[in-house]
Write an enzyme that holds these catalytic residues in place. Structure first.
Site, PDB file in Angstrom:
ATOM      1  N   LYS A  77     -33.530 -44.056 -42.974  1.00  0.00           N
ATOM      2  CA  LYS A  77     -34.313 -43.281 -42.302  1.00  0.00           C
ATOM      3  C   LYS A  77     -35.513 -42.579 -43.318  1.00  0.00           C
ATOM      4  CE  LYS A  77     -33.901 -39.308 -39.136  1.00  0.00           C
ATOM      5  NZ  LYS A  77     -33.038 -38.435 -38.314  1.00  0.00           N
ATOM      6  N   SER A 151     -34.080 -38.345 -33.752  1.00  0.00           N
ATOM      7  CA  SER A 151     -35.193 -38.495 -34.650  1.00  0.00           C
ATOM      8  C   SER A 151     -35.014 -39.703 -35.394  1.00  0.00           C
ATOM      9  CB  SER A 151     -35.288 -37.414 -35.518  1.00  0.00           C
ATOM     10  OG  SER A 151     -34.356 -37.075 -36.202  1.00  0.00           O
ATOM     11  N   SER A 175     -29.351 -36.742 -33.416  1.00  0.00           N
ATOM     12  CA  SER A 175     -30.523 -37.496 -33.715  1.00  0.00           C
ATOM     13  C   SER A 175     -30.192 -39.077 -33.934  1.00  0.00           C
ATOM     14  CB  SER A 175     -31.092 -36.814 -34.760  1.00  0.00           C
ATOM     15  OG  SER A 175     -32.007 -35.872 -34.698  1.00  0.00           O
TER      16      SER A 175
END
Length: 474
Positions: A77, A151, A175
């Site tokens: 990420k 996210s 997330s």
């Protein structure tokens, strides 16, 4: 897919250890898959040119036969530092200077033999539950017209599209679990202290790093590496039965000894005024019946969420973003991010962080988890929004869309308990269904045991069958 792309991490590592494949062959196959598909799902911001050379380095390691993740491609990420790459965190306001060192979680993956093939898209500062911004849009591989969630949406899209078998994300309000639920994956948010955070303020201790995977065995393998658990014969254990042979430190384990857990089932939303949709509640109810049929004691019981929970979580959500936005040029931030941070600063001035909300919440929840080993809930309440430029829309529209879709995840960030989203069934839209499992502190392996049991009873298709047009196969 090619010979190696589409295999699980457990399978790939075993093939490399047995010299049935080299790390270069495995990584090259996945890079080819990324080149073919990434343009349609928007998983990666950066695909790393250095990945093949780093795969060769793994192949030359004298300890190759002992590496738990030998030659396994992994996506990271884009809010975690990767040596030699910039960390943009979804924003035009962040630095373009390459990171000098890996984040500790990235370093642990590399030490275990993983090869970082790229950095995945995130919404700006990882604020919202849709992954879009100035660097791109992450789409759900099962239906590219829908968001991959957020996210950790880019990481989820990468795994669900078969671009990598596992990916690293983090979870401050859901997330990991929200994109896992949208994309038909397992997403594990570990409990507090199980994996090093070392990332800014961590949204007042709510954010944790964890795995996205297509099987319980892969999620367990990656979690064990990230948590720095003693390897022992971890690689062999995982290749054999998926149990990993790991015991949870400090966690009550009657369920692990007897195989029978006491499970609470609830579809009640923690946020007042937000309801769980009928299709999502029905799948969770079906999962409860499945676990009951497997011998667990399942009862309908609702956690005692405080009425003020919505206000508390909004304050911490905005306050965490206000911390992350310090030092960034506000002119380069999207309007929704600026407003989110502005509200967080106001919450701080009003003294909304003076109360130990975690302690207060756990004082209410502790008796519930003394009675029940695990809580089962829907992972989502509504379908995810359409994929698009949500960063160009207003703050209120984003907050309302996020809250309506995913009210079930935030309590477990505030409380610090481990929580896991996993595929279960199919929604009327044809998208994967998902349920959430929540446990006591230290019960990550117990949750993974339960996920493995559900996986065996209700197996799912691991990756989306994307056609050349980028639409799912019927």
């Amino acid at each position: 897919m090619s010979k190696w792309a589409g295999r699980t991490a457990v399978e790939l590592a075993e093939a490399v250890r047995r010299k049935e494949a080299t790390p270069r062959e495995v990584v090259a196959d996945h890079l080819a898959r990324i080149a073919e598909v990434n343009g349609r799902v928007g998983a990666f911001r950066v695909v790393r040119a250095a990945a093949l050379a780093e795969a060769d380095e793994v192949g030359a390691r004298p300890d190759l036969a002992q590496l738990p993740l030998a030659g396994v491609p992994v996506a990271i990420k884009d809010n975690l530092p990767v040596r030699g790459e910039s960390t943009r965190n979804g924003s035009a306001a962040t630095s373009t200077v390459p990171a000098a060192e890996d984040h500790v979680t990235v370093a642990r993956l590399r030490a275990a033999g993983a090869v970082v093939v790229g950095l995945t898209h995130v919404p700006e500062l990882c604020v919202f539950g849709t992954t879009d911004g100035v660097h791109g849009i992450a789409r759900n591989p099962w239906d590219p017209t829908r968001t991959a969630g957020g996210s950790s949406g880019g990481s989820a899209a990468a795994v669900a599209a078969g671009l990598v078998p596992i990916a690293l994300g983090n979870d401050g309000m859901g997330s990991l679990r929200i994109p896992a639920a949208h994309c038909g994956l397992i997403g594990l948010k570990p409990g507090t202290g199980r994996i090093p955070v070392e990332l800014g303020g961590g949204w007042f201790g709510m954010s944790e790093h964890g795995p996205l995977a297509t099987t319980a065995a892969d999620a367990r393998l990656m979690f064990s590496v990230l948590a720095g658990e003693p390897a022992g014969d971890l690689a062999g254990d995982l290749a054999g039965d998926g149990s990993g042979g790991q015991e949870d430190e400090g966690a009550p384990s009657p369920g692990r000894r007897s195989g029978r857990l006491t499970i609470a089932f609830s579809t009640r939303s923690p946020i007042a005024g937000v309801r769980v949709g009928a299709a999502y509640a029905a799948l969770a109810r079906r999962a409860a019946r499945t676990l009951s049929g497997a011998g667990h004691r399942v009862a309908t019981a609702h956690p005692p969420y405080p009425l003020s929970f919505g206000a508390v979580i909004l304050a911490r959500w905005t306050g965490g973003v206000a911390q992350d936005a310090r030092g960034l040029d506000p002119r380069l931030l999207a309007p929704r991010t600026r407003r989110h941070a502005r509200i967080g600063r106001l919450a701080g001035r009003l003294g909304m962080f003076r109360t130990d909300h975690r302690a207060a919440l756990n004082e209410r929840l502790d008796p519930f988890f003394e009675e029940y080993d695990v809580l089962l809930t829907p992972a989502l309440a509504r379908p995810g929004p359409a994929a698009g430029a949500w960063h160009e829309r207003g703050w209120s529209a984003n907050v309302l869309a996020n809250t309506a879709c995913s009210p079930m995840t935030p309590p477990w960030n505030l409380s610090g308990r481990p929580a896991l989203a996993m595929p279960f069934g199919t929604l009327p839209s044809g998208l994967p269904g998902s349920v959430q499992l929540v446990g006591r502190p230290g019960s990550e392996h117990q949750l993974l045991d339960l996920a493995a049991q559900l996986e065996a009873l209700h197996p799912w298709r691991r990756t989306a069958p994307l056609e050349a047009t980028g639409t799912p196969r019927e």
